[in-house]
Scaffold this active site. Structure first.
Site, mmCIF file in Angstrom:
data_model
loop_
_atom_site.group_PDB
_atom_site.id
_atom_site.type_symbol
_atom_site.label_atom_id
_atom_site.label_comp_id
_atom_site.label_asym_id
_atom_site.label_seq_id
_atom_site.Cartn_x
_atom_site.Cartn_y
_atom_site.Cartn_z
ATOM 1 N N PRO A 12 -22.330 54.712 -42.942
ATOM 2 C CA PRO A 12 -23.384 55.347 -43.711
ATOM 3 C C PRO A 12 -24.574 54.432 -43.962
ATOM 4 O O PRO A 12 -24.405 53.304 -44.422
ATOM 5 C CB PRO A 12 -22.681 55.688 -45.031
ATOM 6 N N GLU A 13 -25.749 54.893 -43.623
ATOM 7 C CA GLU A 13 -26.980 54.199 -43.990
ATOM 8 C C GLU A 13 -27.708 55.095 -44.976
ATOM 9 O O GLU A 13 -27.151 56.072 -45.462
ATOM 10 C CB GLU A 13 -27.817 53.889 -42.740
#
Length: 284
Positions: A12-13
């Site tokens: 996840p960014e």
DNA sequence: AGGTCTGTTACTGA
DNA sequence: ATCAGTAACAGACC
């Protein structure tokens, strides 16, 4: 190639975290948090005992800072959640919930529902702070500006890069420069801006810095839009919130043709992380 | 079995 | 003190 691409979907960014935050908001805002059940002594750090003591409090606000999700309760306590590299949140009905491997924290809320925090690699974190302590906390105190916020201006970026002697790829991944740009979107932004990732940050022209500023924002906004469109039916194939299929122009495409010039995409390691770029389109 | 992958912090040395 | 470079963390996947 295949395992790498699979891994991409699990990291996840900022856009993924924004999507997770919106999903939580949609399901949990205004609901009562009945109880928090902790099934692991620690993730990246210890999970505080005080988390278990949160009972029967209304959830009044969700927000995001960098890759942290903030869940605010009516008692002015704030639960901070970071997904690390493999964290996921799934919703489950209390009746039918069956504990899965790496389910570490269960948030019981609303009408017998559970938001399940699952993190195989346990690089994420869950903590609870007083609202007034959040900004100056260990977690958030040294973070730079939000890329989609008002403080991240073209002037700011140019001036900051002028003082930095690392490669531009490493620079935009530094949290002090700008938050939320991880390894994937760093490569994507530089490709969009036609800037070679090895270029020293202080050697960028003002025009390049301004173009990069535009591209970082555009790349992140596009990804958020892609994630947002998946929220309509948040229960996806694997049930995880905020993970969505998103196509990358260079990331993970070593030896594949550049969509613009057909040259092979190259891979180098910068700052211990794989970096993808087109040697023809991105000038140094 | 050992290499790869990731975000973030801690450590080391200049 | 500040900056830059590197090691470490954990588990899944080949």
């Amino acid at each position: 190639m295949q395992p790498l691409k699979k891994d991409i979907l699990n990291v996840p960014e900022l856009p993924e975290v924004e999507t997770v935050m919106r999903g939580l908001e949609k399901e949990m805002l205004g609901e009562t948090l009945h109880h928090v059940s902790v099934h692991a002594p620690k993730l990246r750090w210890e999970i505080p005992i005080s988390l278990k003591a949160l009972e029967n409090e209304k959830i009044i606000k969700f927000s995001r800072r960098s890759k942290y999700v903030l869940m605010e309760l009516e008692s002015a306590k704030v639960i901070l959640i970071h997904l690390g590299m493999s964290g996921k949140i799934l919703f489950s009905e209390g009746k039918s919930y069956i504990k899965q491997k790496h389910d570490h924290v269960l948030f019981y809320f609303g009408n017998k529902r559970i938001a399940v925090y699952n993190d195989a690699r346990r690089f994420g974190m869950v903590d609870v702070l007083e609202k007034g302590d959040v900004q100056d906390s260990f977690y958030l105190k040294s973070l730079g500006p939000e890329p989609l916020g008002g403080c991240f201006t073209k002037d700011y970026l140019y001036n900051t890069l002028q003082k930095s002697r690392v490669s531009i790829k490493v620079a935009i991944m530094q949290q002090k420069v700008v938050v939320g740009v991880g390894n994937i979107y760093a490569s994507e932004s530089l490709y969009a801006a036609k800037i070679h990732p090895k270029t020293l940050a202080c050697n960028l022209t003002r025009a390049q810095a301004e173009e990069l500023h535009t591209c970082i924002i555009q790349v992140l906004k596009n990804a958020i839009a892609a994630g947002g469109s998946t929220l309509k039916d948040y229960v996806q194939a694997d049930g995880a919130l905020g993970y969505f299929q998103h196509s990358f122009k260079v990331y993970g495409r070593e030896n594949e043709p550049c969509y613009h010039c057909k040259d092979e995409i190259k891979k180098v390691v910068l700052g211990q992380r794989s970096t993808f770029f087109c040697g023809k389109c991105q000038i140094q």
